[in-house]
Design a protein around this motif. Structure first.
Motif, PDB file in Angstrom:
ATOM      1  N   GLU A  85       0.839  -1.212   0.000  1.00 17.53           N
ATOM      2  CA  GLU A  85       0.000   0.000   0.000  1.00 17.53           C
ATOM      3  C   GLU A  85       0.870   1.257   0.000  1.00 17.53           C
ATOM      4  OE1 GLU A  85      -3.367   1.932  -0.605  1.00 17.53           O
ATOM      5  OE2 GLU A  85      -3.243  -0.240  -0.463  1.00 17.53           O
ATOM      6  N   ALA A  86       1.929   1.242   0.790  1.00 16.04           N
ATOM      7  CA  ALA A  86       2.848   2.387   0.820  1.00 16.04           C
ATOM      8  C   ALA A  86       3.599   2.510  -0.503  1.00 16.04           C
ATOM      9  CB  ALA A  86       3.832   2.249   1.969  1.00 16.04           C
ATOM     10  N   ALA A  87       3.904   1.369  -1.120  1.00 12.57           N
ATOM     11  CA  ALA A  87       4.645   1.379  -2.388  1.00 12.57           C
ATOM     12  C   ALA A  87       3.874   2.138  -3.465  1.00 12.57           C
ATOM     13  CB  ALA A  87       4.928  -0.052  -2.839  1.00 12.57           C
ATOM     14  N   ARG A  88       2.562   1.993  -3.469  1.00  8.47           N
ATOM     15  CA  ARG A  88       1.754   2.725  -4.452  1.00  8.47           C
ATOM     16  C   ARG A  88       1.962   4.229  -4.320  1.00  8.47           C
ATOM     17  NH1 ARG A  88      -4.174  -0.111  -4.443  1.00  8.47           N
ATOM     18  NH2 ARG A  88      -3.441  -2.238  -4.566  1.00  8.47           N
ATOM     19  N   ALA A  92       7.028   9.602  -6.694  1.00  8.05           N
ATOM     20  CA  ALA A  92       8.159   9.643  -7.624  1.00  8.05           C
ATOM     21  C   ALA A  92       7.725  10.210  -8.972  1.00  8.05           C
ATOM     22  CB  ALA A  92       8.746   8.240  -7.796  1.00  8.05           C
ATOM     23  N   PHE A  93       6.579   9.745  -9.470  1.00 12.88           N
ATOM     24  CA  PHE A  93       6.069  10.271 -10.737  1.00 12.88           C
ATOM     25  C   PHE A  93       5.735  11.756 -10.613  1.00 12.88           C
ATOM     26  CE2 PHE A  93       5.232   5.815 -11.901  1.00 12.88           C
ATOM     27  CZ  PHE A  93       5.682   5.828 -13.210  1.00 12.88           C
ATOM     28  N   VAL A 116      -1.424   6.004 -10.457  1.00 15.86           N
ATOM     29  CA  VAL A 116      -0.661   4.918  -9.829  1.00 15.86           C
ATOM     30  C   VAL A 116      -1.291   4.369  -8.545  1.00 15.86           C
ATOM     31  CG1 VAL A 116       1.504   4.488  -8.575  1.00 15.86           C
ATOM     32  CG2 VAL A 116       1.543   5.321 -10.910  1.00 15.86           C
ATOM     33  N   PRO A 117      -1.800   5.180  -7.632  1.00 18.92           N
ATOM     34  CA  PRO A 117      -2.365   4.580  -6.407  1.00 18.92           C
ATOM     35  C   PRO A 117      -3.519   3.615  -6.679  1.00 18.92           C
ATOM     36  CG  PRO A 117      -1.965   6.903  -6.067  1.00 18.92           C
ATOM     37  CD  PRO A 117      -1.748   6.636  -7.541  1.00 18.92           C
ATOM     38  N   GLY A 152      -0.034  -1.530 -11.088  1.00 20.24           N
ATOM     39  CA  GLY A 152       0.679  -2.220 -12.155  1.00 20.24           C
ATOM     40  C   GLY A 152       1.409  -1.281 -13.099  1.00 20.24           C
ATOM     41  N   LEU A 153       1.065   0.006 -13.074  1.00 18.48           N
ATOM     42  CA  LEU A 153       1.760   0.997 -13.888  1.00 18.48           C
ATOM     43  C   LEU A 153       3.198   1.198 -13.427  1.00 18.48           C
ATOM     44  CD1 LEU A 153      -1.060   3.679 -14.191  1.00 18.48           C
ATOM     45  CD2 LEU A 153      -0.237   2.164 -16.002  1.00 18.48           C
TER      46      LEU A 153
END
Length: 148
Positions: free
Chosen positions: A11-14, A20-21, A126-127, A131-132
């Motif tokens: 969840e945090a990775a999203r 970052a984007f 992304v959130p 998969g993007l």
């Protein structure tokens, strides 16, 4: 690092991917990015500046000077590369093409702006579509480590 985050806190990775984007997209649109690109697009100006340098550490200073402008041009896109997975071939090719065209194509600034807008759009998506960002997607990381 990205794989560890995806495995331990998907969840945090999203949100890290989205950040970052967003950071890269905002930087693509900034005046500092344009200033750095101007230096990279005009190699004669850089060469004239570097030949004027004298002294014992001339080559080191010349490398740091030129390298600083290169980092200024590309740091945001390199952050995207880390977020998407440093071994994701499609993203590597796309980012290399953008960097090359930004610096050499006469419409490089327009490409830079368009890519910045695209990165901001991806940051919003992304959130909800992790998969993007293959480097921060637990399923993608698992399939890469399993040999698939």
């Amino acid at each position: 690092l990205a794989g560890d985050l995806a495995g331990e806190a998907p969840e945090a990775a999203r949100w890290v991917g989205a950040a970052a984007f967003a950071a890269a997209g905002a930087y693509q649109l900034s005046p500092l990015k344009e200033r750095c690109l101007r230096h990279c697009r005009s190699p004669m100006t850089v060469l004239l500046h570097l030949t004027a340098m004298r002294g014992r550490f001339r080559d080191l200073r010349a490398g740091a000077y030129h390298g600083g402008w290169c980092v200024g041009c590309c740091w945001g896109l390199m952050v995207v590369l880390v977020a998407t997975g440093t071994m994701h071939l499609a993203w590597m090719v796309a980012l290399a093409a953008v960097i090359f065209l930004e610096k050499t194509w006469r419409f490089g600034r327009a490409l830079s702006v368009a890519f910045g807008v695209a990165l901001l759009v991806l940051a919003v998506l992304v959130p909800w579509h992790p998969g993007l960002v293959p480097g921060l997607h637990a399923d993608a990381m698992g399939s890469m480590t399993m040999g698939g």
